[in-house]
Design an enzyme around this catalytic site. Structure first.
Site, mmCIF file in Angstrom:
data_model
loop_
_atom_site.group_PDB
_atom_site.id
_atom_site.type_symbol
_atom_site.label_atom_id
_atom_site.label_comp_id
_atom_site.label_asym_id
_atom_site.label_seq_id
_atom_site.Cartn_x
_atom_site.Cartn_y
_atom_site.Cartn_z
ATOM 1 N N LYS A 211 14.979 18.579 9.512
ATOM 2 C CA LYS A 211 16.169 18.628 8.669
ATOM 3 C C LYS A 211 15.756 19.018 7.254
ATOM 4 O O LYS A 211 14.978 18.320 6.602
ATOM 5 C CB LYS A 211 16.852 17.262 8.671
ATOM 6 C CG LYS A 211 18.072 17.206 7.771
ATOM 7 C CD LYS A 211 18.778 15.871 7.875
ATOM 8 C CE LYS A 211 19.967 15.825 6.948
ATOM 9 N NZ LYS A 211 20.664 14.542 7.005
ATOM 10 N N ARG B 21 17.862 14.894 -2.351
ATOM 11 C CA ARG B 21 17.174 14.381 -1.172
ATOM 12 C C ARG B 21 15.837 15.086 -0.903
ATOM 13 O O ARG B 21 15.309 15.015 0.196
ATOM 14 C CB ARG B 21 18.067 14.542 0.057
ATOM 15 C CG ARG B 21 19.446 13.914 -0.055
ATOM 16 C CD ARG B 21 19.970 13.511 1.305
ATOM 17 N NE ARG B 21 21.410 13.465 1.406
ATOM 18 C CZ ARG B 21 22.194 12.557 0.826
ATOM 19 N NH1 ARG B 21 21.684 11.617 0.069
ATOM 20 N NH2 ARG B 21 23.501 12.602 1.008
ATOM 21 N N LYS C 157 18.173 21.632 11.693
ATOM 22 C CA LYS C 157 19.364 21.619 10.838
ATOM 23 C C LYS C 157 19.021 22.088 9.436
ATOM 24 O O LYS C 157 18.030 21.596 8.901
ATOM 25 C CB LYS C 157 19.883 20.183 10.804
ATOM 26 C CG LYS C 157 21.046 19.951 9.911
ATOM 27 C CD LYS C 157 21.402 18.498 9.907
ATOM 28 C CE LYS C 157 22.492 18.293 8.896
ATOM 29 N NZ LYS C 157 22.716 16.911 8.627
HETATM 30 C C1 PBG Z 1 23.515 12.340 6.658
HETATM 31 C C2 PBG Z 1 23.903 13.683 7.179
HETATM 32 C C3 PBG Z 1 24.207 14.867 6.469
HETATM 33 C C4 PBG Z 1 24.644 15.806 7.404
HETATM 34 C C5 PBG Z 1 24.555 15.186 8.647
HETATM 35 N N1 PBG Z 1 24.075 13.899 8.481
HETATM 36 C C6 PBG Z 1 24.233 15.148 5.036
HETATM 37 C C7 PBG Z 1 23.040 15.098 4.195
HETATM 38 O O1 PBG Z 1 21.918 14.871 4.630
HETATM 39 O O2 PBG Z 1 23.264 15.275 3.013
HETATM 40 C C8 PBG Z 1 25.128 17.197 7.102
HETATM 41 C C9 PBG Z 1 26.057 17.806 8.088
HETATM 42 C C10 PBG Z 1 26.793 19.003 7.620
HETATM 43 O O3 PBG Z 1 26.596 19.535 6.510
HETATM 44 O O4 PBG Z 1 27.640 19.453 8.399
HETATM 45 N N2 PBG Z 1 22.244 12.218 6.122
#
Ligand code: PBG
Length: 314
Positions: free
Chosen positions: A185, A207, A238
């Site tokens: 991620k 983050r 992701k």
């Molecule tokens: C929670 C999370 C996020 C997303 C999924 N789980 C946001 C982030 O990490 O800021 C993003 C999903 C999307 O943009 O569709 N940590």
């Protein structure tokens, strides 16, 4: 070989199938609530009863599962609502399982929606404190498993969370609960609309100290291998479209199924362009999902799931 629809059909290497989609949903408190998310056309914050109703439609479209994100009544420093058995997500899980028992329910596990500072773990000295965060994330995962979630999906990116979660679930008798880890991620700007939807933008900083650095590819293979070693049953990359090279590499190396998250920004930018008549919504959304599948995704988490499933049915 490209001269007609039928010839192209014979040569076609990749087909979209609603059976590969997971549809994301945002659960809020209350009853009868359905508020459209302004930056995500056709997506809503919904109360548990409305979510359960929505899930009937999702199942009817041949989509095998949903992933749930919670918007709690109140937030605090340790994200208490994220692991309260009466919280928004466990409540929605129970109502979905009552109404559409066969639908797969994936519960996203993170603290950012539940903490008042908006970070994915607890804070010490201005940064996320990894190990104490693991306790709370595992508590949340167990809480969702006990409410009936089939799959828990840690999206926090803390080190060691998959192993910690697996152990916690097993000890509590939840050996059957599947872990789908957001193994790869990235710290991406494409999550912008989601943070509106989930009301989870960090209140200070960003983050980048825990999510991955976009320039890195080999690191993705290390992250994926670590999570599989720790017990992840499936992993995820992701975002999807800007990271198809990563998805391809991870898929080649992975012994477990690999999903891709077609994130909020990927969805919203197509909608914004379509609203201006600059792009064709249907063609661009189908082409996006085909590209993600062609790159190797076994399944796709996407806000386009319902629309594309409907297109494929007709
Ligand atoms: C929670 C999370 C996020 C997303 C999924 N789980 C946001 C982030 O990490 O800021 C993003 C999903 C999307 O943009 O569709 N940590």
């Amino acid at each position: 070989m490209r001269g007609s629809e039928r010839l192209r059909g014979l040569a076609c290497e990749t087909k979209l199938d609603p059976g590969d989609f997971i549809y994301p949903l945002f659960v809020c408190p209350g009853k009868g609530v359905k508020n459209e998310i302004s930056s995500m056309p056709g997506c809503y914050q919904m109360s548990a009863d409305m979510i359960a109703k929505e899930c009937e439609e999702v199942e009817g479209l041949g989509i095998p599962g949903v992933i749930l994100f919670g918007i709690p009544e109140k937030k605090d420093a340790v994200g208490s609502e994220g692991y309260a058995p009466t919280g928004v997500v466990p409540t929605a899980i129970r109502q979905i399982k009552d109404r559409v028992p066969g639908l797969l329910v994936v519960a996203d596990v993170c603290l950012c929606e539940y903490t008042d500072h908006g970070h994915c773990g607890v804070i010490r000295d201005g940064g996320v404190d990894n190990d104490p965060s693991l306790e709370l994330l595992s508590k949340a995962a167990l809480c969702y498993a006990e409410a009936g979630a089939d799959v828990v999906a840690p999206s926090d990116m803390m080190d060691g969370r998959v192993a910690h979660m697996r152990k916690t679930l097993d000890i509590a008798g939840k050996q059957e609960t599947v872990i789908l880890s957001y193994a790869v991620k990235y710290a991406s700007a494409f999550y912008g609309p989601f943070r509106d939807a989930a009301e989870s933008a960090p209140q200070f900083g960003d983050r980048r100290a825990y999510q991955m650095d976009p320039p890195n590819a080999r690191e993705a293979l290390r992250e994926a291998a670590l999570d599989v070693e720790e017990g992840a049953d499936m992993i995820m990359v992701k975002p999807a479209l800007p990271y198809l090279d990563i998805l391809y590499r991870v898929k080649q190396a992975s012994p477990v199924p690999v999903g891709a998250y077609n994130v909020s920004g990927e969805f919203s930018m197509i909608h914004a362009a379509a609203a201006n008549d600059w792009l064709d919504l249907k063609r661009t959304s189908h082409e996006s999902l085909i590209a993600i599948k062609r790159a190797g995704a076994d399944f796709i988490l996407t806000y386009f799931a319902k629309d594309v499933a409907r297109d494929l049915q007709s």
